[in-house]
Design a protein around this motif. Structure first.
Motif, PDB file in Angstrom:
ATOM      1  N   ARG A 105       0.774  -1.330   0.168  1.00  0.00           N
ATOM      2  CA  ARG A 105       0.032   0.061  -0.033  1.00  0.00           C
ATOM      3  C   ARG A 105       0.916   1.252   0.083  1.00  0.00           C
ATOM      4  O   ARG A 105       0.550   2.245  -0.700  1.00  0.00           O
ATOM      5  CB  ARG A 105      -0.848   0.243   1.350  1.00  0.00           C
ATOM      6  CG  ARG A 105      -1.996  -1.022   1.176  1.00  0.00           C
ATOM      7  CD  ARG A 105      -3.274  -0.555   1.781  1.00  0.00           C
ATOM      8  NE  ARG A 105      -3.903   0.781   1.189  1.00  0.00           N
ATOM      9  CZ  ARG A 105      -4.643   0.648   0.039  1.00  0.00           C
ATOM     10  NH1 ARG A 105      -5.048  -0.535  -0.391  1.00  0.00           N
ATOM     11  NH2 ARG A 105      -4.994   1.568  -0.452  1.00  0.00           N
ATOM     12  N   GLU A 112      -0.637   7.893  -5.667  1.00  0.00           N
ATOM     13  CA  GLU A 112      -2.160   8.542  -5.636  1.00  0.00           C
ATOM     14  C   GLU A 112      -2.218   9.823  -5.447  1.00  0.00           C
ATOM     15  O   GLU A 112      -2.735  10.784  -5.914  1.00  0.00           O
ATOM     16  CB  GLU A 112      -2.839   7.821  -4.496  1.00  0.00           C
ATOM     17  CG  GLU A 112      -3.315   6.065  -4.588  1.00  0.00           C
ATOM     18  CD  GLU A 112      -4.082   5.593  -3.739  1.00  0.00           C
ATOM     19  OE1 GLU A 112      -5.371   5.835  -3.596  1.00  0.00           O
ATOM     20  OE2 GLU A 112      -3.500   4.944  -2.917  1.00  0.00           O
ATOM     21  N   GLU A 115      -1.008  11.907  -8.405  1.00  0.00           N
ATOM     22  CA  GLU A 115      -1.664  12.094  -9.537  1.00  0.00           C
ATOM     23  C   GLU A 115      -2.374  13.595  -9.852  1.00  0.00           C
ATOM     24  O   GLU A 115      -2.219  13.797 -11.067  1.00  0.00           O
ATOM     25  CB  GLU A 115      -2.800  10.894  -9.515  1.00  0.00           C
ATOM     26  CG  GLU A 115      -4.007  10.876 -10.394  1.00  0.00           C
ATOM     27  CD  GLU A 115      -3.637  10.632 -11.946  1.00  0.00           C
ATOM     28  OE1 GLU A 115      -4.196  10.956 -12.726  1.00  0.00           O
ATOM     29  OE2 GLU A 115      -2.716   9.877 -11.963  1.00  0.00           O
ATOM     30  N   SER A 138       1.369   7.328 -11.475  1.00  0.00           N
ATOM     31  CA  SER A 138       0.346   7.800 -11.408  1.00  0.00           C
ATOM     32  C   SER A 138      -0.373   7.769 -12.969  1.00  0.00           C
ATOM     33  O   SER A 138       0.389   7.847 -13.937  1.00  0.00           O
ATOM     34  CB  SER A 138       0.759   9.505 -11.300  1.00  0.00           C
ATOM     35  OG  SER A 138       1.284   9.637 -10.003  1.00  0.00           O
ATOM     36  N   ARG A 199      -2.051  -3.561  -7.178  1.00  0.00           N
ATOM     37  CA  ARG A 199      -2.075  -2.085  -6.452  1.00  0.00           C
ATOM     38  C   ARG A 199      -2.101  -1.062  -7.702  1.00  0.00           C
ATOM     39  O   ARG A 199      -2.654  -0.251  -7.494  1.00  0.00           O
ATOM     40  CB  ARG A 199      -0.782  -1.836  -5.760  1.00  0.00           C
ATOM     41  CG  ARG A 199      -0.787  -0.561  -4.831  1.00  0.00           C
ATOM     42  CD  ARG A 199      -1.667  -0.575  -3.941  1.00  0.00           C
ATOM     43  NE  ARG A 199      -1.323   0.636  -2.920  1.00  0.00           N
ATOM     44  CZ  ARG A 199      -2.127   1.711  -3.075  1.00  0.00           C
ATOM     45  NH1 ARG A 199      -3.441   1.863  -3.782  1.00  0.00           N
ATOM     46  NH2 ARG A 199      -2.087   2.866  -2.246  1.00  0.00           N
ATOM     47  N   ILE A 203      -5.261   1.749  -8.366  1.00  0.00           N
ATOM     48  CA  ILE A 203      -5.272   3.119  -8.602  1.00  0.00           C
ATOM     49  C   ILE A 203      -5.537   3.563  -9.854  1.00  0.00           C
ATOM     50  O   ILE A 203      -6.198   4.756  -9.612  1.00  0.00           O
ATOM     51  CB  ILE A 203      -3.441   3.633  -8.372  1.00  0.00           C
ATOM     52  CG1 ILE A 203      -3.064   3.186  -7.027  1.00  0.00           C
ATOM     53  CG2 ILE A 203      -3.283   4.972  -8.567  1.00  0.00           C
ATOM     54  CD1 ILE A 203      -1.609   3.483  -6.676  1.00  0.00           C
ATOM     55  N   LYS A 206      -9.278   3.734  -9.288  1.00  0.00           N
ATOM     56  CA  LYS A 206      -9.498   4.849  -8.274  1.00  0.00           C
ATOM     57  C   LYS A 206      -9.855   6.371  -9.231  1.00  0.00           C
ATOM     58  O   LYS A 206     -10.700   6.785  -8.873  1.00  0.00           O
ATOM     59  CB  LYS A 206      -8.679   5.040  -7.516  1.00  0.00           C
ATOM     60  CG  LYS A 206      -9.168   6.112  -6.371  1.00  0.00           C
ATOM     61  CD  LYS A 206      -7.838   6.368  -5.256  1.00  0.00           C
ATOM     62  CE  LYS A 206      -8.340   7.605  -4.569  1.00  0.00           C
ATOM     63  NZ  LYS A 206      -7.280   7.694  -3.048  1.00  0.00           N
ATOM     64  N   PHE A 207      -9.191   6.372 -10.232  1.00  0.00           N
ATOM     65  CA  PHE A 207      -8.902   7.616 -10.885  1.00  0.00           C
ATOM     66  C   PHE A 207      -9.646   7.756 -12.312  1.00  0.00           C
ATOM     67  O   PHE A 207      -9.640   8.377 -13.104  1.00  0.00           O
ATOM     68  CB  PHE A 207      -7.641   8.185 -11.104  1.00  0.00           C
ATOM     69  CG  PHE A 207      -7.038   8.722  -9.832  1.00  0.00           C
ATOM     70  CD1 PHE A 207      -7.266   9.967  -9.483  1.00  0.00           C
ATOM     71  CD2 PHE A 207      -6.018   7.986  -9.206  1.00  0.00           C
ATOM     72  CE1 PHE A 207      -6.817  10.236  -8.122  1.00  0.00           C
ATOM     73  CE2 PHE A 207      -5.542   8.363  -7.860  1.00  0.00           C
ATOM     74  CZ  PHE A 207      -5.863   9.664  -7.450  1.00  0.00           C
TER      75      PHE A 207
END
Length: 441
Positions: A105, A112, A115, A138, A199, A203, A206-207
């Protein structure tokens, strides 16, 4: 061109990317480094060559009560000690210990955090191309319309991940047992590679970006992947890489800090005396027990030493035949010495070969094992085990290498070839061609 270089929070890759950036500046381009703001001081000496932009990282966790007065590097070393990374265990055991959910993490935490900052800088600066060295990226970099190049500054086995070659971060030989390779590789993927890829995927999602395709460990650019590793040590005697991979023997930076041999050493040395460089990297030099042992053993030899003492330089003393400091200008020191003793970090390895010096490699973790093994296989020096070498073995190895005239002459010729080669220029031309092609399309 306006070139963004985004590099991870490790000194070796930062030094390598500075060397590549300097070559691009010489070719008339503007280079802008995007770096963790905690490393701005490290880049300050180069501010007349590059534009340096700081990225705000994730806020550090509150340190343990017993660590509040310690330097950040010592806190990090303490965490390494707790994980057992300095323990006398095999490389595969270190993979088992270091790769937990918190470690993974944390690997992506800064990606993160960076980004939205990187997206904003893309809009502000409008770069022509991205050069990136990061384990987890990113996602805006990978998904922008701007071309991007992956710059790999570790042993290339981590970039190739080819089953015809030994596994990354292992000490397994090129002619080793394939079953042992496969067993190591299976654990490496389960414990590390697959979790890093997951991971990265997390990410991206998430974006709102698609997950990268066919990623095995590190990201790879579909356009160009540049790695630094001397031709004489490379693995292309076993595999052939695709056209969008480009090797550079060494990125070697021009260090702006001047250096002259210190009076303490210069006044003692007589014609014919030998000078040795000792550097265990920013992490290894914080292993005080190991550094104190080096001082004790090497003080018995008839040689003189320049020592990269590391962040904890004020916690141990050097002997009379040694000089050192917390940071020393390595690229100014290497031409002066007759032998290098180091931890196997990829940047120090490539710089040592660039200057044509024999070496003793004492690996601690990660790709240092691969580098040490390759040095041994190709007879560029010798590999010693951090926990098993005896005082006599270290002294005997130094004596043999430093007086091996045939080896020293061979490495001088290799260094001369690299210093006169056009490998960095060729990589820069390929970067320029990518920008030209993207604008035409």
């Amino acid at each position: 061109m306006k070139i963004f270089i985004h590099v991870m929070d490790l000194v070796g890759p930062q030094n390598a990317c500075i060397g590549l950036g300097q070559q691009l500046v010489q070719r008339g381009h503007q280079v802008i480094f995007l770096v963790n703001e905690n490393f701005l001081k490290k880049f300050q000496p180069y501010s007349n060559q590059f534009k340096i932009l700081g990225l705000k990282p994730v806020a550090d966790e509150e340190p343990d009560e017993n660590e509040k007065n310690l330097q950040p590097i010592q806190i990090l070393i303490n965490s390494f000690i707790r994980m057992g990374l300095f323990d006398p265990i095999k490389p595969i055991e270190k993979i088992h210990r270091m790769i937990d959910s918190k470690f993974i993490r944390n690997l992506g935490a800064n990606a993160e955090a960076f980004e939205p900052q990187i997206r904003m800088l893309i809009e502000q600066e409008k770069p022509d191309i991205f050069l990136v060295d990061a384990k987890i990226m990113s996602p805006c970099i990978m998904n922008s319309s701007i071309p991007w190049v992956y710059v790999f500054c570790a042993n290339p086995l981590g970039l190739f991940t080819d089953e015809r070659l030994p596994p990354f971060s292992s000490d397994l030989p090129i002619d080793g047992d394939r079953k042992e390779w496969q067993e190591y590789r299976q654990i490496l993927h389960q414990k590390y590679f697959d979790k890093v890829v997951a991971r990265q995927r997390e990410i991206c999602e998430k974006f709102g970006y698609p997950a990268p395709k066919d990623q095995v460990f590190f990201p790879r650019s579909p356009l160009l992947n540049i790695y630094q590793f001397p031709k004489e040590l490379d693995y292309d005697d076993t595999i052939k890489l695709p056209e969008h991979y480009q090797r550079v023997d060494a990125f070697v930076r021009d260090d702006p800090e001047p250096f002259e041999l210190p009076d303490k050493i210069r006044k003692q040395m007589k014609p014919g005396d030998k000078l040795i460089f000792l550097s265990m990297g920013s992490m290894g030099s914080c292993n005080l027990e190991l550094m104190k042992r080096f001082v004790r053993v090497l003080s018995k030899t008839p040689y003189y030493y320049l020592v990269s003492m590391g962040p904890l330089y004020d916690q141990y003393e050097l002997s009379d035949n040694m000089w050192g400091g917390p940071y020393v200008p390595q690229t100014k020191i290497l031409p002066l010495v007759d032998l290098v003793i180091f931890h196997g970090g990829n940047n120090t390895l490539t710089e040592t070969v660039y200057f044509g010096k024999p070496m003793i490699v004492i690996p601690l973790f990660y790709d240092q094992y691969n580098n040490a093994q390759r040095v041994q296989e190709k007879n560029f020096g010798r590999r010693l085990d951090q926990h098993q070498f005896t005082d006599e073995q270290l002294i005997d190895t130094i004596d043999k290498l430093i007086n091996d005239n045939e080896l020293c002459e061979r490495l001088k010729r290799i260094g001369q070839r690299i210093r006169t080669s056009q490998a960095k220029d060729l990589a820069c031309k390929r970067i320029e061609q990518l920008v030209k092609s993207s604008k035409q399309n």
